[in-house]
Design a protein around this motif. Sequence first.
Motif, PDB file in Angstrom:
ATOM      1  N   TYR A   6       0.838  -1.204   0.000  1.00  0.00           N
ATOM      2  CA  TYR A   6       0.000   0.000   0.000  1.00  0.00           C
ATOM      3  C   TYR A   6       0.867   1.246   0.000  1.00  0.00           C
ATOM      4  O   TYR A   6       1.920   1.305   0.639  1.00  0.00           O
ATOM      5  N   ASP A   7       0.397   2.261  -0.708  1.00  0.00           N
ATOM      6  CA  ASP A   7       1.127   3.522  -0.797  1.00  0.00           C
ATOM      7  C   ASP A   7       0.464   4.538   0.138  1.00  0.00           C
ATOM      8  O   ASP A   7      -0.639   5.005  -0.118  1.00  0.00           O
ATOM      9  N   TYR A   8       1.162   4.857   1.235  1.00  0.00           N
ATOM     10  CA  TYR A   8       0.592   5.763   2.228  1.00  0.00           C
ATOM     11  C   TYR A   8       1.190   7.176   2.143  1.00  0.00           C
ATOM     12  O   TYR A   8       1.033   7.955   3.061  1.00  0.00           O
ATOM     13  N   ARG A   9       1.901   7.500   1.052  1.00  0.00           N
ATOM     14  CA  ARG A   9       2.578   8.795   1.002  1.00  0.00           C
ATOM     15  C   ARG A   9       1.594   9.966   1.069  1.00  0.00           C
ATOM     16  O   ARG A   9       1.861  10.981   1.707  1.00  0.00           O
ATOM     17  N   THR A  10       0.437   9.835   0.427  1.00  0.00           N
ATOM     18  CA  THR A  10      -0.549  10.920   0.495  1.00  0.00           C
ATOM     19  C   THR A  10      -1.103  11.053   1.912  1.00  0.00           C
ATOM     20  O   THR A  10      -1.336  12.166   2.399  1.00  0.00           O
ATOM     21  N   VAL A  11      -1.308   9.914   2.568  1.00  0.00           N
ATOM     22  CA  VAL A  11      -1.780   9.937   3.960  1.00  0.00           C
ATOM     23  C   VAL A  11      -0.776  10.690   4.833  1.00  0.00           C
ATOM     24  O   VAL A  11      -1.152  11.582   5.608  1.00  0.00           O
ATOM     25  N   GLN A  12       0.506  10.330   4.678  1.00  0.00           N
ATOM     26  CA  GLN A  12       1.555  11.012   5.459  1.00  0.00           C
ATOM     27  C   GLN A  12       1.542  12.506   5.190  1.00  0.00           C
ATOM     28  O   GLN A  12       1.634  13.324   6.112  1.00  0.00           O
ATOM     29  N   VAL A  86      -6.907   3.954  -6.280  1.00  0.00           N
ATOM     30  CA  VAL A  86      -6.950   3.738  -7.730  1.00  0.00           C
ATOM     31  C   VAL A  86      -6.436   4.981  -8.456  1.00  0.00           C
ATOM     32  O   VAL A  86      -5.730   4.883  -9.457  1.00  0.00           O
ATOM     33  N   LEU A  87      -6.789   6.145  -7.930  1.00  0.00           N
ATOM     34  CA  LEU A  87      -6.369   7.414  -8.530  1.00  0.00           C
ATOM     35  C   LEU A  87      -5.326   8.078  -7.627  1.00  0.00           C
ATOM     36  O   LEU A  87      -5.505   9.181  -7.122  1.00  0.00           O
ATOM     37  N   GLY A  88      -4.223   7.369  -7.413  1.00  0.00           N
ATOM     38  CA  GLY A  88      -3.191   7.838  -6.490  1.00  0.00           C
ATOM     39  C   GLY A  88      -2.577   9.177  -6.896  1.00  0.00           C
ATOM     40  O   GLY A  88      -2.309  10.026  -6.049  1.00  0.00           O
ATOM     41  N   LYS A  89      -2.334   9.344  -8.214  1.00  0.00           N
ATOM     42  CA  LYS A  89      -1.728  10.608  -8.664  1.00  0.00           C
ATOM     43  C   LYS A  89      -2.673  11.786  -8.448  1.00  0.00           C
ATOM     44  O   LYS A  89      -2.254  12.895  -8.111  1.00  0.00           O
ATOM     45  N   LEU A  90      -3.969  11.539  -8.630  1.00  0.00           N
ATOM     46  CA  LEU A  90      -4.943  12.605  -8.391  1.00  0.00           C
ATOM     47  C   LEU A  90      -4.983  12.954  -6.900  1.00  0.00           C
ATOM     48  O   LEU A  90      -5.129  14.123  -6.527  1.00  0.00           O
ATOM     49  N   ARG A  92      -2.455  12.749  -4.897  1.00  0.00           N
ATOM     50  CA  ARG A  92      -1.241  13.530  -4.625  1.00  0.00           C
ATOM     51  C   ARG A  92      -1.424  14.983  -5.073  1.00  0.00           C
ATOM     52  O   ARG A  92      -1.007  15.921  -4.390  1.00  0.00           O
ATOM     53  N   PHE A  93      -2.074  15.161  -6.221  1.00  0.00           N
ATOM     54  CA  PHE A  93      -2.388  16.523  -6.684  1.00  0.00           C
ATOM     55  C   PHE A  93      -3.311  17.220  -5.680  1.00  0.00           C
ATOM     56  O   PHE A  93      -3.171  18.408  -5.394  1.00  0.00           O
ATOM     57  N   HIS A  94      -4.256  16.469  -5.123  1.00  0.00           N
ATOM     58  CA  HIS A  94      -5.171  16.986  -4.100  1.00  0.00           C
ATOM     59  C   HIS A  94      -4.386  17.511  -2.902  1.00  0.00           C
ATOM     60  O   HIS A  94      -4.698  18.579  -2.361  1.00  0.00           O
ATOM     61  N   LEU A  95      -3.354  16.784  -2.503  1.00  0.00           N
ATOM     62  CA  LEU A  95      -2.535  17.199  -1.361  1.00  0.00           C
ATOM     63  C   LEU A  95      -1.855  18.551  -1.633  1.00  0.00           C
ATOM     64  O   LEU A  95      -1.891  19.453  -0.788  1.00  0.00           O
ATOM     65  N   TRP A  96      -1.252  18.689  -2.821  1.00  0.00           N
ATOM     66  CA  TRP A  96      -0.571  19.940  -3.138  1.00  0.00           C
ATOM     67  C   TRP A  96      -1.559  21.087  -3.293  1.00  0.00           C
ATOM     68  O   TRP A  96      -1.317  22.204  -2.826  1.00  0.00           O
ATOM     69  N   LEU A 133     -11.405  21.339  -5.139  1.00  0.00           N
ATOM     70  CA  LEU A 133     -10.668  20.480  -4.205  1.00  0.00           C
ATOM     71  C   LEU A 133     -11.546  19.342  -3.700  1.00  0.00           C
ATOM     72  O   LEU A 133     -11.140  18.177  -3.644  1.00  0.00           O
ATOM     73  N   TRP A 134     -12.778  19.681  -3.341  1.00  0.00           N
ATOM     74  CA  TRP A 134     -13.685  18.678  -2.764  1.00  0.00           C
ATOM     75  C   TRP A 134     -14.135  17.665  -3.823  1.00  0.00           C
ATOM     76  O   TRP A 134     -14.282  16.475  -3.535  1.00  0.00           O
ATOM     77  N   VAL A 135     -14.325  18.147  -5.051  1.00  0.00           N
ATOM     78  CA  VAL A 135     -14.721  17.241  -6.139  1.00  0.00           C
ATOM     79  C   VAL A 135     -13.610  16.222  -6.399  1.00  0.00           C
ATOM     80  O   VAL A 135     -13.870  15.018  -6.565  1.00  0.00           O
ATOM     81  N   ILE A 136     -12.358  16.688  -6.403  1.00  0.00           N
ATOM     82  CA  ILE A 136     -11.222  15.771  -6.595  1.00  0.00           C
ATOM     83  C   ILE A 136     -11.208  14.715  -5.491  1.00  0.00           C
ATOM     84  O   ILE A 136     -11.080  13.511  -5.754  1.00  0.00           O
ATOM     85  N   PHE A 137     -11.368  15.181  -4.264  1.00  0.00           N
ATOM     86  CA  PHE A 137     -11.375  14.268  -3.106  1.00  0.00           C
ATOM     87  C   PHE A 137     -12.487  13.234  -3.246  1.00  0.00           C
ATOM     88  O   PHE A 137     -12.273  12.022  -3.048  1.00  0.00           O
TER      89      PHE A 137
END
Length: 469
Positions: A6-12, A86-90, A92-96, A133-137
């Motif tokens: 699992y990729d938790y980088r966005t969570v972090q 599934v949309l991990g890159k999206l 990550r964009f949400h985080l920035w 932002l909320w739509v992406i989330f």
Amino acid sequence: MNEYSYDYRTVQGFILSAIFWGVIGLVIGLLISVQMWNADFNFGEYFSYGRLRTIHTNVLAYGLGIGAEFGVFYYLTIRLTKRNLVLGKLARFHLWLFNVGMVLATFTLFIGMNQSLEYAEFEWPIDIAIVILWVIFTIVILTNIFKRKEEHMYVSLWYIIATLIAVAILYIVNNLHIPATLTKSYHLFAGTNSANVEWWYGHNAVGFLFTTPILAMFYYFLPKATGLPLYSHRLSIISFWSLIFAYLWTGAHHLVYTPLPDWIQTLGIVFTLFLIAPSWGSVINGYFTVDADWGKMRTNYLTKFFVLGITFYGLQTIQGPSQGIRVISSLIHYTDWVPGHVHMGTMGWVTMIICASVYVIIPHIYNTKIFSEKVANIHFWLVLVGQLMFSITMWVTGIQQGAMWKMTNADGSLKYTFMETLVGNYPYWQMRTVAGVIFVVGMLFFVYNVFMTIRQGQAKASLADVKAA
């Protein structure tokens, strides 16, 4: 899929961002608490109470609260759907985008761009960014739920879905504005309608940003942290649907004794009183879960956070509905009782559950143990004492204010001037500052513990890499 892939980088990223914004919001909160009893601490136009109070509420609500919720929701969704984002890159964009948006939103409030609607102060360009932002989330979370590998949908996912839908509707409707310039707009609704829509949004934004998300965390992490099975899945679902049914009708209790029609006020009060039932359904579910082994209150620091957190939620959901009753509202409305009520929820219920959730997540994703349970216990007792001091002093102040405002002489004139009631608040406002200092020191112990746990996990990973090489 193996959990270690699992990729938790966005969570972090979201959790660390939330901590950053939380420290800023808490420090500003301390400053404005001093400004309440010493005007010399207003440093010019930009650092005056009027500007900083709005930044304090928004940075803590959106930066700390929502930032942490984004991170924890991604973590819960990964775990409960049993698949990576599934949309991990999206995501990550949400985080920035979130952090860039927080900088812009804070700056606009700092320079005085303000819609003058409580909890909806941002001007229309920022509103549009928040909706994006909320739509992406929402897209990222729902995609994972639709493509989940776990057929059963645990109750936390239901609370997450409710949060996504309700917040979108509330935010868009209340922020319908007519732009006049790039920095100024006017509410689409006017007069009583504006007030009714604003408090339909205001109260339910609290509900769907600080109740349903925190319950999603509570229902997932309480069994995980205690090792005890949830007392009743059926009760959790009944509480969920009852809460969702009633919540959206309650906002009018903020407008008791206003030009809003009496029948709308009464409808709001009735649904508000009904809310006690589903709220206490979750409280009872939590208590009966821990009832299997109350000894964990002594041996497991996380149990203390979760049990005290749900206790403050229970108290909050009795205090809040009772405030909507007309006779009680006539005494405490517009007094300091109200910030006392709000801060019991934010400092007790919301912050305790978020911190406890982070205490579970960070060691897990760094494959280590918490740096220090002793430090976590110090954190717990400091925030508990600080929160109780803050709330109780504000309740006392509120009752005193309300009573002094209502007192009359034999001829019907007011017994006290406004200044006399104001001066009477000073000792309590000073105690509130002391309570805030205690609470903030407690939160600094939390920040220290989290960062030391991360360092411990990184050192352990580096050592493993060296051995593998």
